[in-house]
Write a protein that holds these residues in place. Sequence first.
Motif, PDB file in Angstrom:
ATOM      1  N   ASP A  85       0.865  -1.185   0.000  1.00 51.87           N
ATOM      2  CA  ASP A  85       0.000   0.000   0.000  1.00 51.87           C
ATOM      3  C   ASP A  85       0.896   1.228   0.000  1.00 51.87           C
ATOM      4  OD1 ASP A  85      -1.833   2.004   0.357  1.00 51.87           O
ATOM      5  OD2 ASP A  85      -2.678   1.230   2.233  1.00 51.87           O
ATOM      6  N   GLU A  86       0.859   1.991  -1.086  1.00 51.71           N
ATOM      7  CA  GLU A  86       1.743   3.146  -1.210  1.00 51.71           C
ATOM      8  C   GLU A  86       1.251   4.381  -0.465  1.00 51.71           C
ATOM      9  OE1 GLU A  86       2.915   4.000  -5.254  1.00 51.71           O
ATOM     10  OE2 GLU A  86       2.665   1.901  -5.816  1.00 51.71           O
ATOM     11  N   ARG A  87      -0.004   4.398  -0.058  1.00 55.51           N
ATOM     12  CA  ARG A  87      -0.565   5.620   0.535  1.00 55.51           C
ATOM     13  C   ARG A  87       0.182   6.095   1.782  1.00 55.51           C
ATOM     14  NH1 ARG A  87      -6.666   3.638   0.856  1.00 55.51           N
ATOM     15  NH2 ARG A  87      -5.467   1.780   1.454  1.00 55.51           N
ATOM     16  N   PRO A  88       0.610   5.212   2.696  1.00 55.26           N
ATOM     17  CA  PRO A  88       1.326   5.703   3.873  1.00 55.26           C
ATOM     18  C   PRO A  88       2.697   6.292   3.562  1.00 55.26           C
ATOM     19  CG  PRO A  88       0.418   3.517   4.267  1.00 55.26           C
ATOM     20  CD  PRO A  88       0.326   3.778   2.801  1.00 55.26           C
ATOM     21  N   TYR A  89       3.153   6.160   2.316  1.00 55.54           N
ATOM     22  CA  TYR A  89       4.473   6.639   1.947  1.00 55.54           C
ATOM     23  C   TYR A  89       4.428   7.897   1.092  1.00 55.54           C
ATOM     24  CZ  TYR A  89       5.390   1.898   3.505  1.00 55.54           C
ATOM     25  OH  TYR A  89       5.438   0.744   4.239  1.00 55.54           O
ATOM     26  N   GLN A  90       3.251   8.488   0.962  1.00 54.18           N
ATOM     27  CA  GLN A  90       3.196   9.779   0.293  1.00 54.18           C
ATOM     28  C   GLN A  90       4.000  10.788   1.105  1.00 54.18           C
ATOM     29  OE1 GLN A  90       1.854   9.917  -2.860  1.00 54.18           O
ATOM     30  NE2 GLN A  90       1.793   7.718  -2.388  1.00 54.18           N
ATOM     31  N   LEU A 121      16.917  11.714  -0.660  1.00 56.50           N
ATOM     32  CA  LEU A 121      15.466  11.671  -0.493  1.00 56.50           C
ATOM     33  C   LEU A 121      15.067  12.165   0.893  1.00 56.50           C
ATOM     34  CD1 LEU A 121      12.569  10.661  -1.401  1.00 56.50           C
ATOM     35  CD2 LEU A 121      13.149   8.573  -0.150  1.00 56.50           C
ATOM     36  N   GLY A 122      15.862  11.828   1.907  1.00 61.35           N
ATOM     37  CA  GLY A 122      15.569  12.304   3.252  1.00 61.35           C
ATOM     38  C   GLY A 122      15.552  13.811   3.351  1.00 61.35           C
ATOM     39  N   LYS A 159      12.806   4.852 -12.308  1.00 57.49           N
ATOM     40  CA  LYS A 159      11.650   4.275 -13.006  1.00 57.49           C
ATOM     41  C   LYS A 159      11.890   2.799 -13.331  1.00 57.49           C
ATOM     42  CE  LYS A 159      10.248   8.715 -14.956  1.00 57.49           C
ATOM     43  NZ  LYS A 159      10.205   9.570 -16.176  1.00 57.49           N
ATOM     44  N   LEU A 160      13.118   2.463 -13.680  1.00 62.71           N
ATOM     45  CA  LEU A 160      13.452   1.061 -13.933  1.00 62.71           C
ATOM     46  C   LEU A 160      13.263   0.235 -12.665  1.00 62.71           C
ATOM     47  CD1 LEU A 160      14.600  -1.052 -15.911  1.00 62.71           C
ATOM     48  CD2 LEU A 160      16.903  -0.358 -15.151  1.00 62.71           C
ATOM     49  N   LEU A 161      13.667   0.795 -11.533  1.00 64.19           N
ATOM     50  CA  LEU A 161      13.491   0.091 -10.268  1.00 64.19           C
ATOM     51  C   LEU A 161      12.006  -0.066  -9.940  1.00 64.19           C
ATOM     52  CD1 LEU A 161      14.719  -1.191  -7.762  1.00 64.19           C
ATOM     53  CD2 LEU A 161      14.837   1.085  -6.727  1.00 64.19           C
ATOM     54  N   GLN A 162      11.221   0.967 -10.168  1.00 63.58           N
ATOM     55  CA  GLN A 162       9.778   0.856  -9.944  1.00 63.58           C
ATOM     56  C   GLN A 162       9.182  -0.288 -10.767  1.00 63.58           C
ATOM     57  OE1 GLN A 162       8.687   5.002 -10.925  1.00 63.58           O
ATOM     58  NE2 GLN A 162       7.634   5.072  -8.962  1.00 63.58           N
ATOM     59  N   GLN A 207       7.021   1.156  -0.234  1.00 60.84           N
ATOM     60  CA  GLN A 207       7.790   2.347   0.145  1.00 60.84           C
ATOM     61  C   GLN A 207       8.775   2.719  -0.937  1.00 60.84           C
ATOM     62  OE1 GLN A 207      11.438   4.020   1.038  1.00 60.84           O
ATOM     63  NE2 GLN A 207      11.413   1.934   1.845  1.00 60.84           N
ATOM     64  N   LEU A 208       9.487   1.740  -1.479  1.00 59.88           N
ATOM     65  CA  LEU A 208      10.476   2.012  -2.515  1.00 59.88           C
ATOM     66  C   LEU A 208       9.816   2.540  -3.787  1.00 59.88           C
ATOM     67  CD1 LEU A 208      12.717  -1.136  -2.021  1.00 59.88           C
ATOM     68  CD2 LEU A 208      13.332   1.220  -1.449  1.00 59.88           C
ATOM     69  N   ILE A 209       8.691   1.957  -4.161  1.00 57.66           N
ATOM     70  CA  ILE A 209       7.987   2.409  -5.369  1.00 57.66           C
ATOM     71  C   ILE A 209       7.497   3.844  -5.190  1.00 57.66           C
ATOM     72  CG2 ILE A 209       5.915   2.062  -6.770  1.00 57.66           C
ATOM     73  CD1 ILE A 209       6.278  -0.968  -6.270  1.00 57.66           C
ATOM     74  N   ALA A 210       6.903   4.127  -4.027  1.00 60.17           N
ATOM     75  CA  ALA A 210       6.357   5.470  -3.788  1.00 60.17           C
ATOM     76  C   ALA A 210       7.457   6.521  -3.736  1.00 60.17           C
ATOM     77  CB  ALA A 210       5.555   5.476  -2.489  1.00 60.17           C
ATOM     78  N   THR A 211       8.542   6.233  -3.041  1.00 59.27           N
ATOM     79  CA  THR A 211       9.590   7.241  -2.897  1.00 59.27           C
ATOM     80  C   THR A 211      10.418   7.394  -4.166  1.00 59.27           C
ATOM     81  OG1 THR A 211      10.979   5.588  -1.772  1.00 59.27           O
ATOM     82  CG2 THR A 211       9.698   7.089  -0.384  1.00 59.27           C
ATOM     83  N   ALA A 212      10.551   6.319  -4.952  1.00 58.06           N
ATOM     84  CA  ALA A 212      11.191   6.472  -6.259  1.00 58.06           C
ATOM     85  C   ALA A 212      10.404   7.459  -7.116  1.00 58.06           C
ATOM     86  CB  ALA A 212      11.294   5.120  -6.956  1.00 58.06           C
ATOM     87  N   GLY A 213       9.076   7.387  -7.027  1.00 68.62           N
ATOM     88  CA  GLY A 213       8.240   8.336  -7.749  1.00 68.62           C
ATOM     89  C   GLY A 213       8.458   9.763  -7.291  1.00 68.62           C
ATOM     90  N   GLN A 214       8.666   9.946  -6.000  1.00 67.76           N
ATOM     91  CA  GLN A 214       8.902  11.291  -5.477  1.00 67.76           C
ATOM     92  C   GLN A 214      10.209  11.871  -6.013  1.00 67.76           C
ATOM     93  OE1 GLN A 214       8.446  11.219  -1.147  1.00 67.76           O
ATOM     94  NE2 GLN A 214       6.724   9.809  -1.383  1.00 67.76           N
ATOM     95  N   LEU A 215      11.242  11.036  -6.124  1.00 67.58           N
ATOM     96  CA  LEU A 215      12.510  11.514  -6.665  1.00 67.58           C
ATOM     97  C   LEU A 215      12.361  12.015  -8.102  1.00 67.58           C
ATOM     98  CD1 LEU A 215      14.925   8.751  -5.332  1.00 67.58           C
ATOM     99  CD2 LEU A 215      14.900  11.152  -4.633  1.00 67.58           C
TER     100      LEU A 215
END
Length: 291
Positions: A85-90, A121-122, A159-162, A207-215
């Motif tokens: 669930d990606e929502r908690p990682y927004q 990212l931090g 994006k490749l990692l996602q 978490q990794l998918i959501a934060t990769a998107g943020q980057l």
Amino acid sequence: MSRPATFTPPPGTRAHRLRTARGDFAALTGEPARGPVRGTALLLPGFTGSKEDFIALHGPLGASGYRTVAVDGRGQYESEGPKDDERPYQQRELARDVLAQAAAIRADGGTGRVHLLGHSLGGLVARAAVIEDPTPFASLTLMSSGPAAVTAPQQERAKLLQSALAALDMARVWEAIQSLDAPEDAADLRGDGEDLRRRWMSNSPAQLIATAGQLCTEPDRVDELATLGLPVHVLSGERDDAWPVPLLDAMAIRLGAERTAVAGAEHSPNTDQPGATAAALAAFWDRHPAT
């Protein structure tokens, strides 16, 4: 990813659970060996990183009188989080986690405001937390963290990692990462690979998918941060492939921030040159005492 020389906490540093109003977070806390505590710093790791990325800073910062609390964010390494669930990682949720961590640190140690540091990212998460509520913080250090999204080549990697995480299990993605790294990086992974692999396997894929998107999509929020008047330190290595050093120089000017480029370091000065990095941090915090 940052590659700490060891995952074993140094003397005077304890591993514990930081209990907050938003849940528990795995933490490593270093205390000054002697004398009064000059201030407390909350350290946030970057993408695919963990609290261990700051292991080499606890000793020298403790010698300078600073208490240091490094945390795993939600879904990072030893901090729990949902796997699918990606929502908690927004980003706003992660920023609110940071505010809860700062509140818990202040309540537990009876300290004043907290010096906040975010690596990569931090740093984006730290910036969002400060914009949400600057009150708990004495200063902000953006370590190898830029004004907006990462460079185009790094976006392609993210994006490749996602895509890989959406299609493969964590073990197979780990194998793919090793095959894609440059030969010298692959050698690093083999040298201390068991600790790094264990950390990777403990991360939440969501978490990794959501934060990769943020980057890849982070907007430029420098002007928002500048209006707060909080002391800011832009610290990096002398080379950086996520945010070019000239971009970090320009961001520091826009913020009216102090600027440090650590010689001999790249994207992770905390592990590349911890002594010089700790000296720069302590000097900055000395100039902006927490009250």
